[in-house]
Design a protein around this motif. Structure first.
Motif, PDB file in Angstrom:
ATOM      1  N   LYS A 101       0.798  -1.220   0.000  1.00 30.39           N
ATOM      2  CA  LYS A 101       0.000   0.000   0.000  1.00 30.39           C
ATOM      3  C   LYS A 101       0.831   1.270   0.000  1.00 30.39           C
ATOM      4  N   ARG A 102       2.027   1.205   0.577  1.00 32.64           N
ATOM      5  CA  ARG A 102       2.799   2.433   0.685  1.00 32.64           C
ATOM      6  C   ARG A 102       4.279   2.108   0.850  1.00 32.64           C
ATOM      7  N   VAL A 103       5.135   2.976   0.259  1.00 32.78           N
ATOM      8  CA  VAL A 103       6.585   2.871   0.419  1.00 32.78           C
ATOM      9  C   VAL A 103       7.086   4.275   0.728  1.00 32.78           C
ATOM     10  N   GLN A 104       7.880   4.373   1.795  1.00 30.17           N
ATOM     11  CA  GLN A 104       8.379   5.686   2.208  1.00 30.17           C
ATOM     12  C   GLN A 104       9.861   5.587   2.535  1.00 30.17           C
ATOM     13  N   PRO A 105      10.702   6.367   1.833  1.00 28.97           N
ATOM     14  CA  PRO A 105      12.139   6.353   2.154  1.00 28.97           C
ATOM     15  C   PRO A 105      12.393   7.000   3.512  1.00 28.97           C
ATOM     16  N   GLU A 106      13.401   6.463   4.219  1.00 30.24           N
ATOM     17  CA  GLU A 106      13.785   7.003   5.534  1.00 30.24           C
ATOM     18  C   GLU A 106      15.293   7.088   5.591  1.00 30.24           C
ATOM     19  N   GLY A 107      15.821   8.261   5.802  1.00 32.98           N
ATOM     20  CA  GLY A 107      17.262   8.434   5.901  1.00 32.98           C
ATOM     21  C   GLY A 107      17.943   8.167   4.570  1.00 32.98           C
ATOM     22  N   ASP A 108      19.229   7.810   4.642  1.00 35.28           N
ATOM     23  CA  ASP A 108      20.002   7.588   3.419  1.00 35.28           C
ATOM     24  C   ASP A 108      19.726   6.246   2.773  1.00 35.28           C
ATOM     25  N   SER A 109      19.522   5.214   3.590  1.00 38.03           N
ATOM     26  CA  SER A 109      19.396   3.871   3.006  1.00 38.03           C
ATOM     27  C   SER A 109      18.225   3.084   3.566  1.00 38.03           C
ATOM     28  N   GLY A 110      17.349   3.724   4.328  1.00 38.12           N
ATOM     29  CA  GLY A 110      16.217   3.020   4.909  1.00 38.12           C
ATOM     30  C   GLY A 110      14.936   3.246   4.137  1.00 38.12           C
ATOM     31  N   VAL A 111      13.981   2.359   4.329  1.00 39.57           N
ATOM     32  CA  VAL A 111      12.682   2.479   3.682  1.00 39.57           C
ATOM     33  C   VAL A 111      11.629   1.790   4.545  1.00 39.57           C
ATOM     34  N   ARG A 112      10.445   2.397   4.626  1.00 42.08           N
ATOM     35  CA  ARG A 112       9.298   1.794   5.318  1.00 42.08           C
ATOM     36  C   ARG A 112       8.328   1.298   4.255  1.00 42.08           C
ATOM     37  N   VAL A 113       7.806   0.094   4.461  1.00 40.95           N
ATOM     38  CA  VAL A 113       6.878  -0.505   3.506  1.00 40.95           C
ATOM     39  C   VAL A 113       5.651  -0.983   4.268  1.00 40.95           C
ATOM     40  N   TRP A 114       4.451  -0.683   3.728  1.00 38.86           N
ATOM     41  CA  TRP A 114       3.190  -1.105   4.336  1.00 38.86           C
ATOM     42  C   TRP A 114       2.513  -2.111   3.410  1.00 38.86           C
ATOM     43  N   PHE A 115       2.035  -3.194   3.987  1.00 33.98           N
ATOM     44  CA  PHE A 115       1.276  -4.213   3.260  1.00 33.98           C
ATOM     45  C   PHE A 115      -0.061  -4.399   3.958  1.00 33.98           C
ATOM     46  N   GLU A 116      -1.129  -4.604   3.176  1.00 36.06           N
ATOM     47  CA  GLU A 116      -2.445  -4.905   3.731  1.00 36.06           C
ATOM     48  C   GLU A 116      -2.950  -6.196   3.099  1.00 36.06           C
ATOM     49  N   ALA A 117      -3.390  -7.110   3.936  1.00 29.41           N
ATOM     50  CA  ALA A 117      -3.916  -8.415   3.519  1.00 29.41           C
ATOM     51  C   ALA A 117      -2.906  -9.176   2.649  1.00 29.41           C
ATOM     52  N   ALA A 118      -1.681  -9.202   3.104  1.00 24.64           N
ATOM     53  CA  ALA A 118      -0.621  -9.921   2.392  1.00 24.64           C
ATOM     54  C   ALA A 118      -0.548 -11.357   2.903  1.00 24.64           C
ATOM     55  N   ALA A 119      -0.245 -12.288   2.012  1.00 26.40           N
ATOM     56  CA  ALA A 119      -0.045 -13.684   2.406  1.00 26.40           C
ATOM     57  C   ALA A 119       1.226 -13.753   3.248  1.00 26.40           C
ATOM     58  N   PHE A 120       1.093 -14.258   4.467  1.00 27.78           N
ATOM     59  CA  PHE A 120       2.204 -14.271   5.414  1.00 27.78           C
ATOM     60  C   PHE A 120       3.419 -15.012   4.853  1.00 27.78           C
ATOM     61  N   ASP A 121       3.187 -16.201   4.294  1.00 29.47           N
ATOM     62  CA  ASP A 121       4.299 -17.003   3.769  1.00 29.47           C
ATOM     63  C   ASP A 121       5.046 -16.262   2.658  1.00 29.47           C
ATOM     64  N   GLU A 122       4.307 -15.631   1.759  1.00 30.76           N
ATOM     65  CA  GLU A 122       4.933 -14.897   0.662  1.00 30.76           C
ATOM     66  C   GLU A 122       5.708 -13.688   1.185  1.00 30.76           C
ATOM     67  N   LEU A 123       5.167 -13.037   2.191  1.00 34.24           N
ATOM     68  CA  LEU A 123       5.833 -11.882   2.788  1.00 34.24           C
ATOM     69  C   LEU A 123       7.166 -12.289   3.411  1.00 34.24           C
ATOM     70  N   ILE A 124       7.179 -13.400   4.133  1.00 33.34           N
ATOM     71  CA  ILE A 124       8.410 -13.883   4.761  1.00 33.34           C
ATOM     72  C   ILE A 124       9.434 -14.285   3.704  1.00 33.34           C
ATOM     73  N   LYS A 125       8.987 -14.941   2.637  1.00 32.06           N
ATOM     74  CA  LYS A 125       9.906 -15.302   1.547  1.00 32.06           C
ATOM     75  C   LYS A 125      10.500 -14.046   0.912  1.00 32.06           C
ATOM     76  N   TRP A 126       9.663 -13.010   0.722  1.00 29.91           N
ATOM     77  CA  TRP A 126      10.142 -11.757   0.141  1.00 29.91           C
ATOM     78  C   TRP A 126      11.201 -11.119   1.045  1.00 29.91           C
ATOM     79  N   LEU A 127      10.941 -11.116   2.361  1.00 30.74           N
ATOM     80  CA  LEU A 127      11.911 -10.546   3.298  1.00 30.74           C
ATOM     81  C   LEU A 127      13.247 -11.301   3.245  1.00 30.74           C
ATOM     82  N   ALA A 128      13.181 -12.618   3.138  1.00 24.02           N
ATOM     83  CA  ALA A 128      14.415 -13.414   3.040  1.00 24.02           C
ATOM     84  C   ALA A 128      15.173 -13.075   1.759  1.00 24.02           C
ATOM     85  N   THR A 129      14.447 -12.892   0.665  1.00 27.34           N
ATOM     86  CA  THR A 129      15.077 -12.541  -0.607  1.00 27.34           C
ATOM     87  C   THR A 129      15.714 -11.163  -0.532  1.00 27.34           C
TER      88      THR A 129
END
Length: 160
Positions: A101-129
Protein backbone atom coordinates in the motif's frame (compact mmCIF):
# COMPACT_ATOMS: atom_id res chain seq x y z
CA UNK A 1 54.91 -83.01 27.96
CA UNK A 2 57.86 -82.70 30.34
CA UNK A 3 58.36 -86.46 30.24
CA UNK A 4 58.41 -86.44 26.45
CA UNK A 5 60.95 -83.59 26.42
CA UNK A 6 63.24 -85.38 28.93
CA UNK A 7 63.07 -88.56 26.87
CA UNK A 8 64.69 -86.80 23.91
CA UNK A 9 68.39 -86.85 23.29
CA UNK A 10 70.47 -83.77 24.01
CA UNK A 11 70.69 -82.85 20.33
CA UNK A 12 66.89 -83.22 19.86
CA UNK A 13 66.24 -81.09 22.96
CA UNK A 14 68.41 -78.29 21.53
CA UNK A 15 66.57 -78.50 18.19
CA UNK A 16 63.15 -78.37 19.92
CA UNK A 17 64.26 -75.40 22.04
CA UNK A 18 65.60 -73.52 18.99
CA UNK A 19 62.46 -74.33 16.97
CA UNK A 20 60.17 -73.22 19.81
CA UNK A 21 62.21 -70.00 20.19
CA UNK A 22 61.92 -69.30 16.45
CA UNK A 23 58.15 -70.02 16.52
CA UNK A 24 57.75 -67.80 19.59
CA UNK A 25 59.63 -64.92 17.94
CA UNK A 26 57.66 -65.41 14.71
CA UNK A 27 54.32 -65.43 16.58
CA UNK A 28 55.37 -62.38 18.59
CA UNK A 29 56.15 -60.57 15.35
CA UNK A 30 52.89 -61.64 13.63
CA UNK A 31 50.60 -61.01 16.60
CA UNK A 32 52.18 -57.91 18.17
CA UNK A 33 54.83 -56.08 16.18
CA UNK A 34 53.34 -56.28 12.67
CA UNK A 35 49.89 -54.94 13.67
CA UNK A 36 51.51 -52.12 15.63
CA UNK A 37 53.73 -51.24 12.68
CA UNK A 38 50.91 -51.32 10.11
CA UNK A 39 48.58 -49.30 12.38
CA UNK A 40 51.34 -46.74 12.89
CA UNK A 41 51.78 -46.42 9.10
CA UNK A 42 48.03 -46.10 8.55
CA UNK A 43 47.70 -43.50 11.31
CA UNK A 44 50.64 -41.54 9.94
CA UNK A 45 49.04 -41.52 6.49
CA UNK A 46 45.65 -40.51 8.01
CA UNK A 47 47.26 -37.62 9.88
CA UNK A 48 48.95 -36.44 6.70
CA UNK A 49 45.65 -36.62 4.77
CA UNK A 50 43.78 -34.83 7.55
CA UNK A 51 46.43 -32.10 7.64
CA UNK A 52 46.14 -31.60 3.88
CA UNK A 53 42.34 -31.50 4.15
CA UNK A 54 42.51 -28.98 6.98
CA UNK A 55 44.82 -26.75 4.96
CA UNK A 56 42.48 -26.97 1.95
CA UNK A 57 39.47 -26.15 4.17
CA UNK A 58 41.25 -23.10 5.61
CA UNK A 59 41.99 -21.82 2.12
CA UNK A 60 38.41 -22.50 1.01
CA UNK A 61 37.04 -20.74 4.10
CA UNK A 62 39.07 -17.63 3.36
CA UNK A 63 37.84 -17.70 -0.26
CA UNK A 64 34.24 -18.03 0.95
CA UNK A 65 34.71 -15.07 3.30
CA UNK A 66 36.16 -13.00 0.47
CA UNK A 67 33.35 -13.97 -1.90
CA UNK A 68 30.64 -13.33 0.67
CA UNK A 69 32.18 -10.04 1.64
CA UNK A 70 32.55 -8.99 -1.98
CA UNK A 71 29.01 -10.00 -2.89
CA UNK A 72 27.49 -8.29 0.09
CA UNK A 73 29.36 -5.06 -0.57
CA UNK A 74 28.49 -5.00 -4.26
CA UNK A 75 24.87 -6.04 -3.67
CA UNK A 76 24.20 -3.38 -1.07
CA UNK A 77 21.80 -0.71 -2.30
CA UNK A 78 23.29 2.64 -3.22
CA UNK A 79 21.01 5.68 -2.86
CA UNK A 80 17.30 6.17 -2.25
CA UNK A 81 16.22 5.74 -5.87
CA UNK A 82 18.01 2.42 -6.16
CA UNK A 83 16.42 1.17 -2.93
CA UNK A 84 12.93 2.23 -4.00
CA UNK A 85 13.22 0.68 -7.47
CA UNK A 86 14.72 -2.49 -6.03
CA UNK A 87 11.85 -2.75 -3.49
CA UNK A 88 9.31 -2.20 -6.24
CA UNK A 89 10.79 -4.82 -8.59
CA UNK A 90 11.26 -7.41 -5.86
CA UNK A 91 7.69 -6.92 -4.57
CA UNK A 92 6.37 -7.43 -8.11
CA UNK A 93 8.54 -10.51 -8.54
CA UNK A 94 7.23 -11.94 -5.25
CA UNK A 95 3.60 -11.31 -6.27
CA UNK A 96 2.98 -8.82 -3.47
CA UNK A 97 2.52 -5.68 -5.62
CA UNK A 98 -1.26 -5.64 -5.24
CA UNK A 99 -1.10 -5.75 -1.43
CA UNK A 100 1.74 -3.20 -1.00
CA UNK A 101 0.00 0.00 0.00
CA UNK A 102 2.80 2.43 0.68
CA UNK A 103 6.59 2.87 0.42
CA UNK A 104 8.38 5.69 2.21
CA UNK A 105 12.14 6.35 2.15
CA UNK A 106 13.78 7.00 5.53
CA UNK A 107 17.26 8.43 5.90
CA UNK A 108 20.00 7.59 3.42
CA UNK A 109 19.40 3.87 3.01
CA UNK A 110 16.22 3.02 4.91
CA UNK A 111 12.68 2.48 3.68
CA UNK A 112 9.30 1.79 5.32
CA UNK A 113 6.88 -0.51 3.51
CA UNK A 114 3.19 -1.10 4.34
CA UNK A 115 1.28 -4.21 3.26
CA UNK A 116 -2.45 -4.91 3.73
CA UNK A 117 -3.92 -8.42 3.52
CA UNK A 118 -0.62 -9.92 2.39
CA UNK A 119 -0.04 -13.68 2.41
CA UNK A 120 2.20 -14.27 5.41
CA UNK A 121 4.30 -17.00 3.77
CA UNK A 122 4.93 -14.90 0.66
CA UNK A 123 5.83 -11.88 2.79
CA UNK A 124 8.41 -13.88 4.76
CA UNK A 125 9.91 -15.30 1.55
CA UNK A 126 10.14 -11.76 0.14
CA UNK A 127 11.91 -10.55 3.30
CA UNK A 128 14.41 -13.41 3.04
CA UNK A 129 15.08 -12.54 -0.61
CA UNK A 130 15.53 -8.86 0.19
CA UNK A 131 18.09 -9.74 2.84
CA UNK A 132 20.04 -12.40 0.96
CA UNK A 133 20.09 -10.85 -2.52
CA UNK A 134 19.97 -7.12 -1.84
CA UNK A 135 21.52 -6.67 1.60
CA UNK A 136 18.52 -4.94 3.19
CA UNK A 137 17.87 -6.01 6.77
CA UNK A 138 14.63 -5.87 8.70
CA UNK A 139 15.22 -3.23 11.34
CA UNK A 140 11.66 -3.06 12.63
CA UNK A 141 8.52 -5.05 11.83
CA UNK A 142 4.92 -4.94 13.00
CA UNK A 143 2.60 -7.72 11.82
CA UNK A 144 -1.12 -7.87 12.59
CA UNK A 145 -3.37 -10.81 11.87
CA UNK A 146 -6.43 -10.15 9.67
CA UNK A 147 -9.80 -11.88 9.71
CA UNK A 148 -8.74 -14.06 6.77
CA UNK A 149 -6.56 -17.07 7.51
CA UNK A 150 -2.97 -16.66 6.37
CA UNK A 151 -3.29 -12.95 5.55
CA UNK A 152 -1.60 -10.19 7.57
CA UNK A 153 -1.15 -6.45 7.67
CA UNK A 154 2.50 -5.49 8.03
CA UNK A 155 4.60 -2.39 8.54
CA UNK A 156 8.26 -3.01 7.88
CA UNK A 157 11.34 -0.79 8.23
CA UNK A 158 14.24 -2.03 6.09
CA UNK A 159 17.77 -0.65 6.34
CA UNK A 160 21.10 -1.58 4.80
Amino acid sequence: MKGWFLSLTQRERVMVQVASSVVTVFLLYLLVLDPISSNYSKNKKNVQTATETLEWMRKAASEVKQLRGGRQLSARPQGKQFVLSMIDSSVRKAGLATVMKRVQPEGDSGVRVWFEAAAFDELIKWLATIESEHGLLVNEINIEQTDSVGLVNARIFLDS
